[in-house]
Design an enzyme around this catalytic site. Sequence first.
Site, PDB file in Angstrom:
ATOM      1  CG  HIS A  69      -1.726   1.222   1.389  1.00 38.21           C
ATOM      2  ND1 HIS A  69      -1.462   2.124   2.384  1.00 38.21           N
ATOM      3  CD2 HIS A  69      -2.762   1.730   0.677  1.00 38.21           C
ATOM      4  CE1 HIS A  69      -2.322   3.135   2.288  1.00 38.21           C
ATOM      5  NE2 HIS A  69      -3.110   2.921   1.259  1.00 38.21           N
ATOM      6  CD  GLU A  72      -2.699   2.537  -3.680  1.00 37.57           C
ATOM      7  OE1 GLU A  72      -3.263   3.646  -3.655  1.00 37.57           O
ATOM      8  OE2 GLU A  72      -3.097   1.564  -3.008  1.00 37.57           O
ATOM      9  CG  HIS A  73       0.033   6.250  -0.687  1.00 39.84           C
ATOM     10  ND1 HIS A  73      -0.523   7.394  -0.167  1.00 39.84           N
ATOM     11  CD2 HIS A  73      -0.862   5.250  -0.428  1.00 39.84           C
ATOM     12  CE1 HIS A  73      -1.705   7.105   0.381  1.00 39.84           C
ATOM     13  NE2 HIS A  73      -1.924   5.806   0.236  1.00 39.84           N
ATOM     14  CD  GLU A 149      -4.980   5.510   3.301  1.00 40.56           C
ATOM     15  OE1 GLU A 149      -5.484   4.462   2.878  1.00 40.56           O
ATOM     16  OE2 GLU A 149      -4.068   6.118   2.698  1.00 40.56           O
TER      17      GLU A 149
END
Length: 456
Positions: A69, A72-73, A149
């Site tokens: 994840h 992905e950023h 997040e």
Amino acid sequence: MHKLKKIKLAFGLLLFMPTLLVAKVNEYAFDNGLKLIVKEDHRAPIAVTQVWYKVGSSYEYNGITGISHQLEHMMFKGTENLKPNEFSRIIAANGGRENAFTGKDYTAYFQTMEADRVEVSFRLEAERMRKLVIDEAELLKEKEVVAEERRMRTDDSPTALTREVFNATAFTNSPYHHPIIGWMSDINHYTADDLRQWYQKWYAPNNATVVVVGDVEPEAVYKLAQQYFGPLKAEETAVVKPQIEVKQSGKRTVELQAPAKLPYTMMGWKVPVVKTAEVDWEPYALEMLAGILDGSASSRFTKDLVRDSEIAANIGAGYSLFSRLDDLFLVAGTPSEGHSVEELQQAVMDEIKLLQTELVSEEELQRIKTQVVANAVYERDSVFYQAMQIGMLETVGLPWQLADDYVENIQAVTAQQVQEVAKKYFVDTRLTTAKLIPQPLNKKKPAMTTGGRHGH
């Protein structure tokens, strides 16, 4: 309410089902291992481009959970020829929308644009498939975005926190134990080298599937893909170990105390999925069972537990039959005022017992099948969802054609098969339960900063 509306809308789409099922799909294999799948849908002058990588949280290990994840950023933070966020600016300048998501079994990047702009997507995606630059300063900023997040979506959400503790209890050695976003300690300690190694290991043409659905001509798309992705070199990806979940020997329970207004419970039984099932029809019978319990306003949970007995304020059931590894059949809900979590759990078990001892009537079975099929047809009306189904199936190791077989497999399920899976899998040696015990809400909460828009 949303489900009902969806079902009602879907009936008008049933006429389109034969067309959708036989829509033309072309598949291409490249010398470097890349797979390209193109599906024509000429109803609107748009195209969806998706790039799927076979890597997600289930590929990770302790110490680097959430790294897929985090990467992905970072995929939006610059390449050898693109400045940070330039990828997004170029897509926007071409009138497109783009984003990405990370799951347990995959990471995917997508753009929706006018059909004649596929070349823009390919040029940019090929650039960051092999030429990503992971800058220390950008990583520091993006780590804080991901940490925030996590705080907003998990730590400050009692139901999400319960779900995380529940999964970590249900799975012992399956990598589904890990949260997709990662544990906070791991998020805080990624290094740039960790990210570079993960990128180098998994982001390669031989570990990717490119899916294009829309108003396109397959051969033209193939030529563009050959131009941009063809020259990229394959990578020696890591060997994925089986990580088969150890046999559960008894019911597992976990309690969580967290600031919350209402109690909450989760119940989950370990079940096979299409990829792992030894008996082909079982996952589809489990899918039907989910529909019987929670498919519409007339489903058993809504009728018996919400409306009639009023034990549940809300209650739902779900099952992901297209996971890479054995997964869970989930039930989750909140007891209504004056009722306890234990009462709600017992009411759920009573519903399960009924399915184990009494055959579902043919009338109820057909009603649920109609609803499930209508939902499938409604979803297939979306160009994005068509691409997503193809990409997801291919990435978890299943043929994309299974998307077209779904309706037929659901229609073939019998009442006896529903009863059989209820008896076989809904037993204590496969069951995990979680209970959220509400604590007083914090009166003062820190101000939230807005994180990046790319999330899982």
